[in-house]
Design an enzyme around this catalytic site. Structure first.
Site: not given
Ligand code: PLP
Length: 408
Positions: A123, A200, A203, A226, A370
């Site tokens: 992401h 990260d 998900q 999430k 994203c």
């Molecule tokens: N990383 C992953 C894999 C995501 O799916 C997302 C959001 O969709 C993020 C990071 C960013 O999350 P946030 O917008 O809550 O910071």
């Protein structure tokens, strides 16, 4: 173990609403989860009964609020199987967690010319913070490529480790394909090459138990929203040794034991972990909501959640595989994926597909999620994405499949 899906759905008030005259089918769970009443009630109760600023008073409400906030750190530590609650820093979301990790490492661990390995599967929030280090600190990034099915190119990963990066930043689960990265193999390789590993987990945590000690991740980030908690609360886990050694990213109230100004020079004594990284008034209601969310998931049990999600995922993919006008994206093997189904429909843009589904009360995501570098590798400018949660039903999946069928 089975799940009483009707009882579970009754816990989520929003699932009872209609959209465009049809019952809502919320299939955009990777963007954000819906919240059970247990979380809504915990936040409401906090404001009705306990609201006060933490660590800033001896009165009863301040003490209660402080206890709730500290308990939330303990709850998040247990959720990730961290060694200590002091390894849990509360932030706004995954994005802020990863920016905090990147900046603290740039300030206290990396030198100009050092390399950070990032991946095309990630992401933007695990790509951009590392790119930004170039201008500010002279730190370089190299990107591991993806294979045509959207998974990480493991050979390229190994080859790029030979460049001795100081940090490897990678996702646990792709937000596009739901692919679960084999971190149990990749983290030891990165460590052998001398790199710290930042994961990260945005998900991953909504779908299966995560054990940061077993993974041996140096940092691990996720967003509360999430995983059933309110928006605005996120977690950065970091190994105690690193968090102790690295400098904070924000300065302000509540992160200092003492500040002395002698001859115009400020001398600071930082608080112990995790407060050194948590300057300013905390998101206590978010933390209270996160505690309730983790308790709610624990009450259901992964043994009940996993099979239900897996069966919905298979039903969705199998239904779509029968449609000639639908192109599914992502690896064929579903056993290493969570319930994310990216796809395109012949002759329609992703947003036209999402709009058609919305007309029937069905919420899905469209765009590049994203994750533009991954879409570029897949030869796409955008895709539509169904993402499932344990509170979804077979009937919702079937309604979605019927609308997709009609688009052919
Ligand atoms: N990383 C992953 C894999 C995501 O799916 C997302 C959001 O969709 C993020 C990071 C960013 O999350 P946030 O917008 O809550 O910071």
């Amino acid at each position: 173990m089975t799940m009483d899906i009707a009882a579970v759905r009754a816990d989520f008030p929003i699932l009872a609403r209609t959209v465009n005259g049809k019952p809502l089918a919320y299939l955009d769970n990777a963007a954000t989860s819906q919240k059970p009443r247990q979380v809504l009630e915990a936040v409401d109760r906090y404001y009705r009964q306990n609201n006060a600023n933490v660590h800033r008073g001896v009165h009863t409400l301040a003490s209660e609020s402080t206890v709730l906030y500290e308990e939330a750190h303990q709850k998040a530590a247990a959720f990730l199987n961290a060694r200590s609650w002091q390894e849990i820093i509360f932030v706004r979301n995954t994005t802020e967690a990863l920016n905090l990790a990147a900046t603290a490492l740039a300030l206290g661990h990396l030198k100009p010319g050092d390399e950070v390995l990032i991946t095309r599967v990630d992401h933007h929030s695990n790509i951009i913070p590392w790119f930004l280090l170039k201008e500010r600190f002279g730190i370089l990034t190299r990107m591991v490529d993806a294979l045509p099915d959207g998974t990480l190119d493991l050979e390229d990963f190994k080859a790029k480790l030979a460049g001795r990066p100081k940090v490897v930043a990678m996702t646990h689960v792709s937000n596009v394909t739901g692919w679960i990265s084999p971190l149990e193999r990749l983290i030891p390789l990165a460590h052998e090459a001398g790199a710290l590993v930042v994961v990260d987990g945005a998900q991953a945590v909504p779908h299966f138990p995560v054990d940061v000690q077993a993974l041996d991740a140096d940092f691990y980030a996720f967003s509360g929203h999430k995983v059933l908690a309110p928006m605005g609360i996120g977690v950065l886990y970091g190994k105690r040794e690193l968090l102790t050694r690295l400098p904070p990213f924000l300065g302000g109230g509540d992160m200092l034991e003492t500040v002395c100004v002698v001859g115009g020079v400020c001398s600071l004594c930082l608080k112990a972990l995790p407060w050194k990284y948590e300057a300013g008034t905390a998101n206590v209601d978010g933390a209270v909501g996160l505690t309730a969310a983790i308790d709610y998931l624990a009450g259901l049990g992964w043994d009940a959640v996993r099979p239900h999600e897996e069966s919905l995922f298979r039903r969705t993919v199998e239904g779509m595989r029968r449609m000639k006008h639908v192109r599914l994206i992502g690896p064929e093997d579903l056993s290493r994926r969570v319930g994310c189904v990216p796809f395109t429909v012949e002759g329609l843009s992703a947003s036209e597909v999402a709009t058609a589904l919305d007309g029937e009360g069905i919420a899905i995501r469209s765009g590049f999620h994203c994750a533009q570098p991954l879409h570029e590798r897949l030869g796409l400018s955008s895709s539509a994405r169904i993402s499932l949660a344990f509170y979804n039903t077979e009937a919702e999946v079937d309604r979605c499949l019927a609308v997709l069928e009609s688009l052919g």
